[in-house]
Design an enzyme around this catalytic site. Structure first.
Site, short mmCIF file in Angstrom:
data_model
loop_
_atom_site.label_atom_id
_atom_site.label_comp_id
_atom_site.label_asym_id
_atom_site.label_seq_id
_atom_site.Cartn_x
_atom_site.Cartn_y
_atom_site.Cartn_z
N LEU A 20 -32.47 -17.88 -28.42
CA LEU A 20 -32.15 -19.28 -28.20
C LEU A 20 -32.73 -20.06 -29.37
CD1 LEU A 20 -33.01 -19.76 -24.39
CD2 LEU A 20 -30.77 -19.34 -25.40
N ASP A 21 -32.03 -21.11 -29.82
CA ASP A 21 -32.56 -21.94 -30.90
C ASP A 21 -33.91 -22.52 -30.51
OD1 ASP A 21 -30.17 -21.46 -32.19
OD2 ASP A 21 -29.28 -23.39 -31.67
N LYS A 22 -34.68 -22.90 -31.51
CA LYS A 22 -36.01 -23.47 -31.27
C LYS A 22 -35.97 -24.59 -30.24
CE LYS A 22 -39.71 -26.08 -33.55
NZ LYS A 22 -40.18 -26.71 -34.80
N ARG B 178 -23.35 -25.70 -30.41
CA ARG B 178 -23.59 -26.94 -31.18
C ARG B 178 -22.46 -27.19 -32.17
NH1 ARG B 178 -29.39 -25.61 -33.47
NH2 ARG B 178 -29.20 -27.70 -34.40
#
Length: 306
Positions: free
Chosen positions: A137-139, A238
């Site tokens: 998962l992205d930061k 995104r």
């Protein structure tokens, strides 16, 4: 020639090989260079060499530096929200702001640092920088994430992700009011040609990417959607919503002009993960509640609409 291979031309005769190299590579000690010569990492005119070998004018010396040592990842006792665990896997509720594994100048505070403190046996993984990591998962994305505790479990899970049999559901708040109740985005994703740390639609080495979505709730200038990424490309959700003209609220990379509604992160949460566990060979669904800061944004929008 590889980045760790260097070639030098001898400009004067009679010099010892180890002394010559120590003058060319001031970042290496003479003893280090002597060891590299003995290990066969140095060739003179294509042939084997000895540290004491005398060089002749015009000879070519090739030095192959050893690859840099992998830094040891420090175990850190960081707080982890555990949704489920057994002998094979651990399901974590990752908070926004936590990087999954070390890299790109980040060496501490990651999920891997925390996992190694809680499960020291995970150091046995061949990939020491990403032990047990199946997906990421992205930061600044929160939510459900599964990690394997041992290599056999990792392979079992990797096969499911590769076959796209894992069901991932995300909640995202996007800019603008989406009129269509549901839809599918199909747009290939690759590395950005201008920003190396970013991804882009039709970027370098692009790969097919598909995201289905449905509208959950509409507000005056935002829409809450449930997204189902069928593929698993970096930054896929995104990028896909930005491509639709509805960038994620709070996404400063792909939606910098969208109102962040006070958030310091993008409004993207991994809500559910459904997959087969190694222990039971049966499908299980794991869910995560929206973090407080995301719930607060929805509460604010609903209050405005009332």
């Amino acid at each position: 020639m590889h980045d760790n291979t260097h070639c030098f031309e001898v400009m004067q005769s009679g010099q010892r090989l180890d002394i010559f190299l120590s003058q060319q590579r001031t970042d290496c000690s003479r003893s280090q260079l002597q060891r590299m010569i003995r290990e066969g990492r140095v060739r003179v005119d294509g042939g084997a060499a000895k540290p004491s070998q005398k060089l002749a004018l015009g000879q070519q010396v090739v030095l192959e530096l050893p690859p840099p040592a992998e830094p040891v990842i420090v175990a850190e006792s960081l707080a982890l929200a555990i949704l489920y665990e057994d002998d094979d896997v651990v399901i974590v509720d990752k908070p926004a702001g936590m990087v999954v594994h070390p890299g790109h100048g980040v060496s501490s505070g990651t999920l891997v640092n925390a996992l190694l403190a809680r499960y020291p046996q995970m150091r046995a993984f061949e990939n020491s920088r990403r032990p047990g990591i199946v997906h990421r998962l992205d930061k600044d994305t929160s939510g459900v994430m599964i990690v394997a505790k041992h290599p056999a479990a990792l392979q079992f899970l990797q096969e499911q992700f590769a076959s796209r049999s894992v069901q991932k559901l995300y909640w995202a708040l996007v800019s603008g009011t989406m009129q269509q109740p549901h839809g599918m985005v199909e747009a290939s994703i690759g590395r950005s040609r201008t920003q190396p740390t970013q991804m882009a639609i039709a970027g370098k080495a692009e790969r097919p990417a598909r995201t289905s979505f449905s509208v959950l709730e509409r507000f005056a200038r935002q829409t809450l959607v449930e997204a189902h990424p069928i593929t698993g490309r970096t930054h896929q959700i995104r990028l896909h919503f930005a491509a639709l003209g509805h960038p994620l609220i709070g996404d400063q990379t792909y939606g910098a002009h969208a109102d962040a509604l006070g958030l310091t992160r993008q409004f993207l949460h991994a809500k559910q993960l459904t997959l087969i566990l190694p222990s039971s060979r049966e499908p299980h669904m794991f869910a995560s509640e929206l973090p407080a800061e995301l719930q607060a944004v929805l509460h604010h929008l609903r209050a405005q609409a009332a």
